[in-house]
Design an enzyme around this catalytic site. Sequence first.
Site, PDB file in Angstrom:
ATOM      1  N   CYS A  16      50.500  38.564  38.719  1.00 15.77           N
ATOM      2  CA  CYS A  16      49.255  38.800  39.450  1.00 15.77           C
ATOM      3  C   CYS A  16      49.207  38.093  40.808  1.00 15.77           C
ATOM      4  CB  CYS A  16      48.049  38.398  38.610  1.00 15.77           C
ATOM      5  SG  CYS A  16      48.145  36.740  37.918  1.00 15.77           S
TER       6      CYS A  16
ATOM      7  N   HIS B 292      42.235  36.396  42.870  1.00 20.32           N
ATOM      8  CA  HIS B 292      43.125  35.316  43.278  1.00 20.32           C
ATOM      9  C   HIS B 292      43.084  35.182  44.798  1.00 20.32           C
ATOM     10  CE1 HIS B 292      44.405  35.098  39.270  1.00 20.32           C
ATOM     11  NE2 HIS B 292      45.644  35.521  39.342  1.00 20.32           N
TER      12      HIS B 292
END
Lengths: 364, 364, 364, 364
Positions: D158, D255
């Site tokens: 990710c 993120h």
Amino acid sequence: MAPTKKAGVLGATGSVGQKFILLLSEHPEFELYKLGASSRSAGKAYKDAVKWRQTATIPELAQNLVVVDCKSSEFADCDVVFSGLDADVAGDIEKEFSENGLVVISNAKNYRRVPDVPLVVPLVNTSHLDVISRRIKAANEQNLPKSKRGYIICNSNCSTAGLVVPLGALMEKFGPISTVTVTTMQAISGGGFSPGVPGFDILDNVIPFISGEEEKLEWETKKILGNVGDDDTFVPLSDMKVSAQCNRVAVTDGHLECVSMAFASDKKPSLEQVKQALRDFRSEVQVLNCASAPKQAIHVLEENDRPQPRLDRDRDSGYAVSVGRIREDPVLDFKFVVLSHNTVIGAAGSGILIAETLLGRGLL
Amino acid sequence: MAPTKKAGVLGATGSVGQKFILLLSEHPEFELYKLGASSRSAGKAYKDAVKWRQTATIPELAQNLVVVDCKSSEFADCDVVFSGLDADVAGDIEKEFSENGLVVISNAKNYRRVPDVPLVVPLVNTSHLDVISRRIKAANEQNLPKSKRGYIICNSNCSTAGLVVPLGALMEKFGPISTVTVTTMQAISGGGFSPGVPGFDILDNVIPFISGEEEKLEWETKKILGNVGDDDTFVPLSDMKVSAQCNRVAVTDGHLECVSMAFASDKKPSLEQVKQALRDFRSEVQVLNCASAPKQAIHVLEENDRPQPRLDRDRDSGYAVSVGRIREDPVLDFKFVVLSHNTVIGAAGSGILIAETLLGRGLL
Amino acid sequence: MAPTKKAGVLGATGSVGQKFILLLSEHPEFELYKLGASSRSAGKAYKDAVKWRQTATIPELAQNLVVVDCKSSEFADCDVVFSGLDADVAGDIEKEFSENGLVVISNAKNYRRVPDVPLVVPLVNTSHLDVISRRIKAANEQNLPKSKRGYIICNSNCSTAGLVVPLGALMEKFGPISTVTVTTMQAISGGGFSPGVPGFDILDNVIPFISGEEEKLEWETKKILGNVGDDDTFVPLSDMKVSAQCNRVAVTDGHLECVSMAFASDKKPSLEQVKQALRDFRSEVQVLNCASAPKQAIHVLEENDRPQPRLDRDRDSGYAVSVGRIREDPVLDFKFVVLSHNTVIGAAGSGILIAETLLGRGLL
Amino acid sequence: MAPTKKAGVLGATGSVGQKFILLLSEHPEFELYKLGASSRSAGKAYKDAVKWRQTATIPELAQNLVVVDCKSSEFADCDVVFSGLDADVAGDIEKEFSENGLVVISNAKNYRRVPDVPLVVPLVNTSHLDVISRRIKAANEQNLPKSKRGYIICNSNCSTAGLVVPLGALMEKFGPISTVTVTTMQAISGGGFSPGVPGFDILDNVIPFISGEEEKLEWETKKILGNVGDDDTFVPLSDMKVSAQCNRVAVTDGHLECVSMAFASDKKPSLEQVKQALRDFRSEVQVLNCASAPKQAIHVLEENDRPQPRLDRDRDSGYAVSVGRIREDPVLDFKFVVLSHNTVIGAAGSGILIAETLLGRGLL
């Protein structure tokens, strides 16, 4: 002053066990003497066995204590054993300890409802320890060996501990309470560490459910505020109605509870009398001058937005409770907000205070 | 289908104003036509005037709308004006608008307690809009000019909106409610943006106080669930007791409320009947097929840990409320948890639904 | 031991001022003597003037001190004055104080870049205070009156304080550092209280920007680690490259910084040598045995997931820094994570340590 | 348009599996056809097997799908299988699937480093799928049976997905990049659900460590931005230096990464050219008009405090990345902040886009 009483801790690697170790590591009377945990940890130095999660570092004297199995034979020298065991193992282990003469002060729920086991919130009902006093006196008269002198005392569920302190203070002053409704906002440290409440569940969220919590809060309150029967068993209040709604919120430590209550009597105290009774409240642990007793059992806060968990949980090192927003209630008699530190007065610290009371009464 | 009604937004740069703009920007019937804000913003393109804080980006059609002053003359063409003004300025501005013939739907608290101003939670008491219907009919009969046809409708405080939906549904089915106690856990978006709740105050914390909130929650509930008097003024319920305790928690959006309630009648419905009544509840906005009406007004959740703000606040785009943990209450009759999206059904969305109801009734 | 030196605090009601008061209230050498704040607060008892936000309660001896205006005449008796003033007023007030003979230790940014004002992180560059020593010696020789003996010393920005400690330790041992990149994750207490970082902005979020912070971090590092020129002015390092990226995260206290760095020399120390140099580092405040000096200036943590703000910020009461995850860097030489308590060693505590150093050197 | 391709999901009850189900439930081309999970879940209706944690409710068509074991025989009819399996089981299961002719698009790390398995971030290196095109062409020429036509394609970690998009865009325009340093602030949803990151660990905290994450981020970047060798194996860039520091922060989704980078060439683009290159970047998924392709692959934000996880993670439904704070870097060439939705473009959504690319190329 060097500690004179040897203390053991069961479940030493868990969240409550860690707190017991912190509180005992600098205790003037109890020496941190034995640490018990699961067989996975036994044989290791404590610092290698534990995943330490406290903000204070591991006390030096605990670091290299070798963890042992939770068997009474390993703890035979202990004057008192504090149990932070999980409920799924606490039942058998605590039984084995008490049947072999050990004094166990337990944070687990297993024996709380047993009629002859005291369930004690030390700021409120140390009078329930009279049963232990009488039992020890009888044992002395019968010259019972040490192995027959074990017993278990339970401290309460964390959310109960906060609630019963102001209720107990008000009952003492103004007589029976007929009705209590309470909505809790509880810290995640109450959910334990491994893994406890998942971060993804609690961030930007409230969870309106904690398994078994409402039942505990409703039932334990009645036993703690209840009476001792003729046969030295405990008789929960049957005519007090308690209704609880429990929530988990994104707070690390400190349970906040919104309480409404009504007195049984038609003769109601005034708002100021209620505040004064809370301010004046003094518990046996204070009278006995117990080492961890709070200077003030109940901090009555007058600011309109207090108590708050982060700002008020550490009053008197977490051994006091804070009550604020005391006001009349359109439905019952009064409403207020109470805050208690769930891992101190709501758990490990409560156990310590119980042991200090026993010591202060000359029972250890 | 192109929108046919021109809509204005007052307080367009504030938190409620931003939400109005988001909800109106894709509305099938209302055209985002005028944006009003303080003189500091007036004259600027909206995108330059606003500190946008929504997760969706600024709607394209709002970006370059030139912000105007909050004067009725600027909004003369509007069919309806939504006010997200702060209370300290809303009083004068909304008055000036309504006295110059504009229809103002206000999120501010200023006129909520005025006896002939409807205070409407659109899932519950659109029947209170009958007063408006009658007023318009009379105006038609008297051939009043547009300048004499202005009026104000208020939507409720955000925490009230969640509470009254299940209460209203239960009253409709089972008759009067005598007693309500409610403890709220409210999201910080309810505190506004500039600056709103300080981060340092709310992180790892709960604030057990929101200024004026408990009074609003206790009083508004009685007006919303109350009756219309003979003179077309609103008569709050005088024999319903409501007690509120309000808390701010670390949640971005979504007010969670723990409710206990008792019916006035001795003939109590069963638990299952209560659930069914909530599931079956259908409001006028659904009957009218309003554009923003939720498919299901009340989502009854059976999982034991729901509703949760993060997981359930967006059901039906925030226009529905969710009720869970419905159970019998040891003190009153029933207790449950209700969740509502405080900036949709609790604020701007409520205003939109009110306007849609007026439109659906042919009053705009 | 009763305190012997009188201390004043400017900006006493603000976040840094509150911390100064907490730290001074139990100080063995400094007496909390005068509290200055804006004219809005002047004349009030401190407890009535302040909106107290610390977890500890207001120190008793501060509660009833009457707040005065920030004029040097009010502080004439003070041996040292700690300034927690906001930058928008600090400039004029601190100037007036120093021009009237007062010793001002300031947390404000206003004078940090002035060439002859020492910018001191007390674990790192107390050597810069030699300039003050020489100035005082000259004043003594010239028999200057007290009114000519005022001066200002600045402590650094909070994020700088954490960074320069390990960098300073490494420079001391291994010579010049050529390159530093640092990404910070800073606590919201650094943003002040009134209102500081809005809760709605920081909850479930990171803000990748703090106004002016990157410039301060890049520039101050070079002055603090720089040299004293022949004319007793400070010469920032010109050949060190520093690049900072600053972020605000949802943490109450404690700035965490991810650092990569390269030495100027081709002769690189080993990883173990780097760790040992940090462990061995000892600052003048420790040598002088200053009252607040940390036992260990740099805690080198070997656990792979430390330091963490909540668990490690209070090491040595917030006067130490913690460094962990020290490892070789594929781009520069080494990378590591440093944590510092932003309101202690990063702000008020830094000021206290500077004053203690002056005292230890006999300059107060 | 009814979906025409049958899709299976492995690990359907896990966090990535749930996201696959959400994304597929309304997909125009893929039909949610088979759900595989552990034997504990097999045989149950999906709604009874899953602990659903998404903010959207369980898609209706998934609710009653019966979960099956993760065996290729159960998925024989599927045109494509999306794997959200945990790494500890993904290795064997995905192998068995691909060896039995199934097309597996995997979110697990197990096969990412295998030289002939494409590791694809669909906004960046769909050119790596040319290897699959050639393999299918060869299979057609050899008339291979379906059972010989299985293969695995991996999506990236990710945190890698966010980083490589701007890097890929800059390489495409300005040639090789020599150096990258990146510090991540990663959401807790990346840690999975059962139990994922404990709440007590992340509240009021940052964890400066994610197991294996820095190695993945450093290595995967080189393979994704690398080349295809003559033998159709993938050749990671050997002369790009990447240094990563990874942190877990209290954010639910999204993120954020602070990046510094230098180009290999001495001829540097200007800041404005860099921005323009990012704005202009267009990926194959956009050219192919894939159903989930973002309108804008990279959102270049000019506000000085953006991107922010909560405000920007959902741009283009989480399929785009946002880049802000682009500026020159005192150490390398440029620095900037990139945000990506870790469970959409960083996980399940990436798998969907890979499948859509295969479909768009006529390979499914």
